[in-house]
Design a protein around this motif. Structure first.
Motif, PDB file in Angstrom:
ATOM      1  N   HIS A 113       0.840  -1.189   0.000  1.00 40.81           N
ATOM      2  CA  HIS A 113       0.000   0.000   0.000  1.00 40.81           C
ATOM      3  C   HIS A 113       0.883   1.250   0.000  1.00 40.81           C
ATOM      4  N   SER A 154      -8.454  -1.749  -5.148  1.00 42.82           N
ATOM      5  CA  SER A 154      -7.057  -1.629  -4.710  1.00 42.82           C
ATOM      6  C   SER A 154      -6.238  -0.647  -5.537  1.00 42.82           C
ATOM      7  N   THR A 157      -4.616   2.412  -3.919  1.00 40.79           N
ATOM      8  CA  THR A 157      -3.474   2.325  -3.009  1.00 40.79           C
ATOM      9  C   THR A 157      -2.282   1.592  -3.610  1.00 40.79           C
ATOM     10  N   SER A 192      -4.564  -7.111   3.224  1.00 43.75           N
ATOM     11  CA  SER A 192      -4.569  -7.305   1.773  1.00 43.75           C
ATOM     12  C   SER A 192      -4.398  -8.797   1.549  1.00 43.75           C
TER      13      SER A 192
END
Length: 279
Positions: A113, A154, A157, A192
């Motif tokens: 991230h 996602s 990030t 994640s």
């Protein structure tokens, strides 16, 4: 700079930056009257979160856990949205230790991230280049695949500019990676899909870095997981495994994000029995 000696290993926290994110997002479904008793917040409901890499000196090598926010990597809008009040000062902190970014041998990325990975890349003469040019970068293979092929959620990030300049340095692994003797990375998923944790042991002492499964000391309750977690039940199950194991081993739990503590030890009653406060 805070330091922790673990057997033959020395850990030093470097200043990687500071963000302020929404407390509701950071504590998910936990009501504010509960989490606000355990962690500070401002009038905008934001909580302070460090992004401080940990330098690990072991076996004659210099290793980093995470990479910080970096410098000049965020637009003014991003800084405002993420509540950034401070960017990275890793170069200055390494210099105070007689080191440069070229002296870093290994970077252990628990996940990719932006708030963990921005510091992998630096802006130099208008180009993005690897910050730690001589380092091997360990990333779990699912995580490495997802940052290069993010989904609709996602992609906010996982940024191409955080992997493209360092792709030749990345060494993916599957479920477990022994980085050096006594230093291992384990795939957990949860925050994640490719999230990993780090376990260290030296001289009979144990340390666990649970990364964003345990973002702050206030997240110790297995049910207190972030709204940012992609797989919250996986996070809960992982915390149920790793936190009791660490407590039983009298392990240090270290933090990347906590704005109050660098490291903590808990007893089986959940009481803090040792701590290193940020200075």
């Amino acid at each position: 700079m805070n330091q922790l000696v673990l057997g033959d290993f020395t850990l030093t926290w470097l200043r990687g930056g500071m963000t302020q994110l929404d407390g509701g997002a950071m504590f998910g479904v936990v009501p504010k009257p509960l989490w606000s008793k355990r962690y500070p917040h401002n009038e905008l409901n934001q909580i302070p979160l460090r992004t401080d890499p940990i330098l690990v000196q072991a076996h004659g090598k210099n290793l980093l856990i995470e990479s910080g926010l970096g410098n000049d990597r965020l637009t003014d809008k991003q800084k405002r949205n993420y509540g950034v009040t401070e960017e990275s000062q890793i170069h200055q902190d390494l210099a105070a230790l007689g080191l440069t970014t070229a002296d870093v041998d290994i970077v252990m990325m628990t996940h990719m991230h932006y708030d963990h990975a921005n510091g992998l890349v630096s802006r130099r003469e208008g180009e993005l280049v690897s910050t730690f040019a001589n380092a091997v970068i360990y990333v779990q293979e699912i995580e490495w695949d997802e940052i290069r092929h993010p989904n609709i959620r996602s992609r906010n990030t996982y940024w191409e500019e955080n992997w493209r300049p360092v792709e030749g340095q990345v060494q993916p692994y599957k479920e477990r990676q022994e980085v050096l003797p006594g230093i291992e990375m384990f795939h957990t998923g949860g925050h994640s899909n490719g999230h990993a944790v780090i376990r260290m042991e030296s001289g009979g002492e144990v340390l666990l870095h649970l990364a964003d499964l345990l973002a702050t000391h206030a997240h110790k309750n297995p049910l207190w997981v972030m709204a940012y977690d992609d797989y919250p039940m996986t996070s809960i199950f992982a915390k149920e495994k790793w936190i009791p194991e660490g407590v039983k081993a009298n392990a240090w739990f270290t933090f990347y994000h906590d704005a109050i503590y660098r490291a903590i030890k808990w007893n089986e009653q959940g009481e803090i029995i040792d701590k290193i406060e940020i200075k």
